[in-house]
Design a protein around this motif. Structure first.
Motif, PDB file in Angstrom:
ATOM      1  N   SER A   9      77.871  95.521   4.408  1.00 25.36           N
ATOM      2  CA  SER A   9      77.960  96.974   4.575  1.00 25.36           C
ATOM      3  C   SER A   9      76.906  97.437   5.592  1.00 25.36           C
ATOM      4  CB  SER A   9      77.837  97.656   3.210  1.00 25.36           C
ATOM      5  OG  SER A   9      77.944  99.057   3.326  1.00 25.36           O
ATOM      6  N   TYR A  10      76.279  98.570   5.352  1.00 26.83           N
ATOM      7  CA  TYR A  10      75.357  99.090   6.379  1.00 26.83           C
ATOM      8  C   TYR A  10      74.047  98.304   6.462  1.00 26.83           C
ATOM      9  CZ  TYR A  10      73.501 101.856   2.418  1.00 26.83           C
ATOM     10  OH  TYR A  10      72.990 102.264   1.214  1.00 26.83           O
ATOM     11  N   PHE A  11      73.833  97.382   5.550  1.00 22.76           N
ATOM     12  CA  PHE A  11      72.676  96.485   5.696  1.00 22.76           C
ATOM     13  C   PHE A  11      72.832  95.625   6.952  1.00 22.76           C
ATOM     14  CE2 PHE A  11      70.410  96.056   1.347  1.00 22.76           C
ATOM     15  CZ  PHE A  11      70.378  97.430   1.224  1.00 22.76           C
ATOM     16  N   ARG A  12      74.074  95.327   7.316  1.00 21.67           N
ATOM     17  CA  ARG A  12      74.355  94.576   8.546  1.00 21.67           C
ATOM     18  C   ARG A  12      73.882  95.390   9.757  1.00 21.67           C
ATOM     19  NH1 ARG A  12      79.547  93.374   7.158  1.00 21.67           N
ATOM     20  NH2 ARG A  12      80.059  95.368   8.110  1.00 21.67           N
ATOM     21  N   ASP A  13      74.184  96.681   9.739  1.00 21.25           N
ATOM     22  CA  ASP A  13      73.737  97.544  10.841  1.00 21.25           C
ATOM     23  C   ASP A  13      72.216  97.663  10.846  1.00 21.25           C
ATOM     24  OD1 ASP A  13      76.477  98.018  11.281  1.00 21.25           O
ATOM     25  OD2 ASP A  13      76.435  99.650   9.799  1.00 21.25           O
ATOM     26  N   HIS A  14      71.647  97.828   9.657  1.00 22.29           N
ATOM     27  CA  HIS A  14      70.185  97.944   9.557  1.00 22.29           C
ATOM     28  C   HIS A  14      69.494  96.675  10.066  1.00 22.29           C
ATOM     29  CE1 HIS A  14      70.687 101.691   7.746  1.00 22.29           C
ATOM     30  NE2 HIS A  14      70.177 101.494   6.542  1.00 22.29           N
ATOM     31  N   ALA A  15      70.069  95.536   9.747  1.00 28.93           N
ATOM     32  CA  ALA A  15      69.443  94.265  10.174  1.00 28.93           C
ATOM     33  C   ALA A  15      69.762  93.966  11.628  1.00 28.93           C
ATOM     34  CB  ALA A  15      69.943  93.137   9.273  1.00 28.93           C
ATOM     35  N   GLY A  16      70.879  94.506  12.096  1.00 32.70           N
ATOM     36  CA  GLY A  16      71.297  94.200  13.469  1.00 32.70           C
ATOM     37  C   GLY A  16      72.006  92.861  13.575  1.00 32.70           C
ATOM     38  N   CYS A  17      72.297  92.243  12.451  1.00 30.36           N
ATOM     39  CA  CYS A  17      73.028  90.970  12.439  1.00 30.36           C
ATOM     40  C   CYS A  17      73.662  90.809  11.061  1.00 30.36           C
ATOM     41  CB  CYS A  17      72.093  89.793  12.721  1.00 30.36           C
ATOM     42  SG  CYS A  17      70.800  89.599  11.478  1.00 30.36           S
ATOM     43  N   SER A  18      74.624  89.916  10.935  1.00 30.32           N
ATOM     44  CA  SER A  18      75.274  89.755   9.634  1.00 30.32           C
ATOM     45  C   SER A  18      74.684  88.600   8.835  1.00 30.32           C
ATOM     46  CB  SER A  18      76.784  89.574   9.809  1.00 30.32           C
ATOM     47  OG  SER A  18      77.027  88.408  10.543  1.00 30.32           O
ATOM     48  N   GLU A  19      73.977  87.705   9.529  1.00 31.89           N
ATOM     49  CA  GLU A  19      73.406  86.556   8.816  1.00 31.89           C
ATOM     50  C   GLU A  19      72.082  86.164   9.429  1.00 31.89           C
ATOM     51  OE1 GLU A  19      75.945  83.106   8.078  1.00 31.89           O
ATOM     52  OE2 GLU A  19      77.600  84.323   8.853  1.00 31.89           O
ATOM     53  N   THR A  20      71.256  85.509   8.612  1.00 32.71           N
ATOM     54  CA  THR A  20      70.021  84.916   9.145  1.00 32.71           C
ATOM     55  C   THR A  20      69.670  83.724   8.259  1.00 32.71           C
ATOM     56  OG1 THR A  20      67.766  85.407   9.903  1.00 32.71           O
ATOM     57  CG2 THR A  20      68.407  86.330   7.793  1.00 32.71           C
ATOM     58  N   VAL A  21      68.805  82.871   8.777  1.00 34.37           N
ATOM     59  CA  VAL A  21      68.323  81.743   7.975  1.00 34.37           C
ATOM     60  C   VAL A  21      66.815  81.913   7.815  1.00 34.37           C
ATOM     61  CG1 VAL A  21      68.039  79.233   7.848  1.00 34.37           C
ATOM     62  CG2 VAL A  21      70.147  80.214   8.800  1.00 34.37           C
ATOM     63  N   VAL A  22      66.336  81.790   6.583  1.00 36.13           N
ATOM     64  CA  VAL A  22      64.914  81.975   6.302  1.00 36.13           C
ATOM     65  C   VAL A  22      64.341  80.657   5.774  1.00 36.13           C
ATOM     66  CG1 VAL A  22      63.221  83.244   4.919  1.00 36.13           C
ATOM     67  CG2 VAL A  22      65.249  84.421   5.805  1.00 36.13           C
ATOM     68  N   GLU A  23      63.193  80.273   6.304  1.00 41.19           N
ATOM     69  CA  GLU A  23      62.526  79.073   5.790  1.00 41.19           C
ATOM     70  C   GLU A  23      61.521  79.496   4.719  1.00 41.19           C
ATOM     71  OE1 GLU A  23      61.095  76.340   8.702  1.00 41.19           O
ATOM     72  OE2 GLU A  23      60.705  74.828   7.141  1.00 41.19           O
ATOM     73  N   LEU A  24      61.590  78.848   3.569  1.00 40.71           N
ATOM     74  CA  LEU A  24      60.730  79.204   2.430  1.00 40.71           C
ATOM     75  C   LEU A  24      60.123  77.937   1.841  1.00 40.71           C
ATOM     76  CD1 LEU A  24      62.929  81.654   0.312  1.00 40.71           C
ATOM     77  CD2 LEU A  24      60.807  82.234   1.483  1.00 40.71           C
ATOM     78  N   GLU A  25      58.987  78.116   1.166  1.00 37.03           N
ATOM     79  CA  GLU A  25      58.404  76.985   0.439  1.00 37.03           C
ATOM     80  C   GLU A  25      59.226  76.698  -0.811  1.00 37.03           C
ATOM     81  OE1 GLU A  25      54.259  77.673  -0.444  1.00 37.03           O
ATOM     82  OE2 GLU A  25      53.863  78.155   1.674  1.00 37.03           O
ATOM     83  N   THR A  26      59.273  75.432  -1.191  1.00 39.78           N
ATOM     84  CA  THR A  26      59.970  75.033  -2.419  1.00 39.78           C
ATOM     85  C   THR A  26      59.448  75.856  -3.595  1.00 39.78           C
ATOM     86  OG1 THR A  26      60.187  72.798  -1.547  1.00 39.78           O
ATOM     87  CG2 THR A  26      60.498  73.066  -3.931  1.00 39.78           C
ATOM     88  N   GLY A  27      60.377  76.302  -4.459  1.00 42.04           N
ATOM     89  CA  GLY A  27      59.960  77.063  -5.632  1.00 42.04           C
ATOM     90  C   GLY A  27      59.893  78.561  -5.389  1.00 42.04           C
ATOM     91  N   ALA A  28      60.176  78.993  -4.177  1.00 41.91           N
ATOM     92  CA  ALA A  28      60.103  80.433  -3.887  1.00 41.91           C
ATOM     93  C   ALA A  28      61.205  81.176  -4.640  1.00 41.91           C
ATOM     94  CB  ALA A  28      60.231  80.671  -2.386  1.00 41.91           C
TER      95      ALA A  28
END
Lengths: 81, 130, 130, 81
Positions: A9-28
């Motif tokens: 929805s409008y979160f796509r517009d707010h982010a300016g993209c529909s997907e992203t990949v985030v790197e996180l530490e194990t257990g996050a």
């Protein structure tokens, strides 16, 4: 670990993209992921408290512990009907 | 409980849906609900709503709601159609039908379904201004 | 509030009724109820119900109920069809439709109408045994 | 005065007729009429407490004062739907 995040929805517009990949530490947790995403996409921070969060096809709470490869969705309140 | 879920950009064909209804001899009540796009959103006039879904999750969440209905009421059948894409003013975006032995449970289950959908099923709408 | 009342021995034609629906742009909700003849009355199997009405009084009492609906809810339209005579199992004896801006009032008004009818409208049924 | 009484549903079978005319003193109530009808048609007396009573097209209570020519209906609980 790598987490795939999809915006809807409008979160796509707010982010300016529909997907992203985030790197996180194990257990996050889902809360930690949300925090990082809000830093990266400041417009999403404004809707922080009304953000719905799903992992796969299920809603999950902030203390949900993520696993490598999880598909996370962030979106505003739903409006079906 | 029989269930039938349709999420599609096709217009909702009430007549075809009514014709496909199969009633068991023990069923005395059918409740149908149509959610229709209104001509305004808030204070603004609109021509249509543009619906988007996280479709896979929407199907899953509808499934959970149907399971909850089945646990709670002696409902024979639930059929639900949600239209996606551009739905013009005065056309239905939602059609729900509940068939049950008696009217109380049919009404309760139908309202529960819609209430739950409005909390949990990832579908969103964007008004298209007039 | 628009009202349409049909009391007749003709079979209820849901498709024709749906096609004749006229929705105002401000209306977002349509609730329909179908009361269908079940295959048993108490413990006995039946083939049909034979409905009789004090028709003039029934029309008057339905009118009073419609007035009460109009006073209480912002309903745009009520249409009600009650079939008389022999209604076979699995066929509808009652069709009610309420159109309103939002779903809560449409559901409430529709249930109120049926509840009041079951208290006040002089219609009776006689089971025809199997 | 003369009151026309109509029976509906199985009250017609209990009475053995669909209509009757009852002669009453001026000022008699619906309760008085009901009492006389129950004497004349004993099977209707069994359903005395569940009898619905209308004058014309309106339900009326036992203390309703009848007028010459009133059209009264007696019937069992309604069953529409």
């Amino acid at each position: 670990m790598l987490i795939n995040v999809t915006f809807w929805s409008y979160f796509r517009d707010h982010a300016g993209c529909s997907e992203t990949v985030v790197e996180l530490e194990t257990g996050a947790t889902l809360a930690k992921l949300h925090e990082i995403v809000c830093e990266q996409f400041p417009k999403l921070a404004d809707a922080r408290n009304s953000t719905l969060k799903a992992v796969g096809l299920e809603y999950e709470s902030d203390d949900f512990v993520l696993s490598d490869g999880d598909e996370v969705s962030f979106f505003p309140p739903v409006q079906g009907g | 409980m029989k269930t039938e879920l349709t999420i599609s950009t096709d217009a909702i064909d009430e007549t075809a849906l009514a014709k496909r209804r199969v009633m068991d001899d023990g069923m005395g009540a059918v409740v149908c609900f149509l959610g229709v796009v209104r001509g305004s959103e808030g204070d603004a006039s609109i021509t249509a709503l543009d619906y988007e879904a996280h479709e896979e999750m929407a199907r899953h969440q509808f499934g959970l709601i149907f399971d909850a209905v089945e646990k709670r009421w002696p409902v024979e059948s639930v059929r639900l159609v949600h239209r996606l894409g551009v739905v013009p003013v005065n056309e239905p975006s939602l059609w729900v039908e509940v068939t049950a032995p008696h009217r109380a449970e049919a009404f309760d289950a139908c309202q529960f379904l819609i209430d739950e959908m409005k909390q949990k099923v990832p579908i969103w709408k964007k008004p298209l201004p007039a």
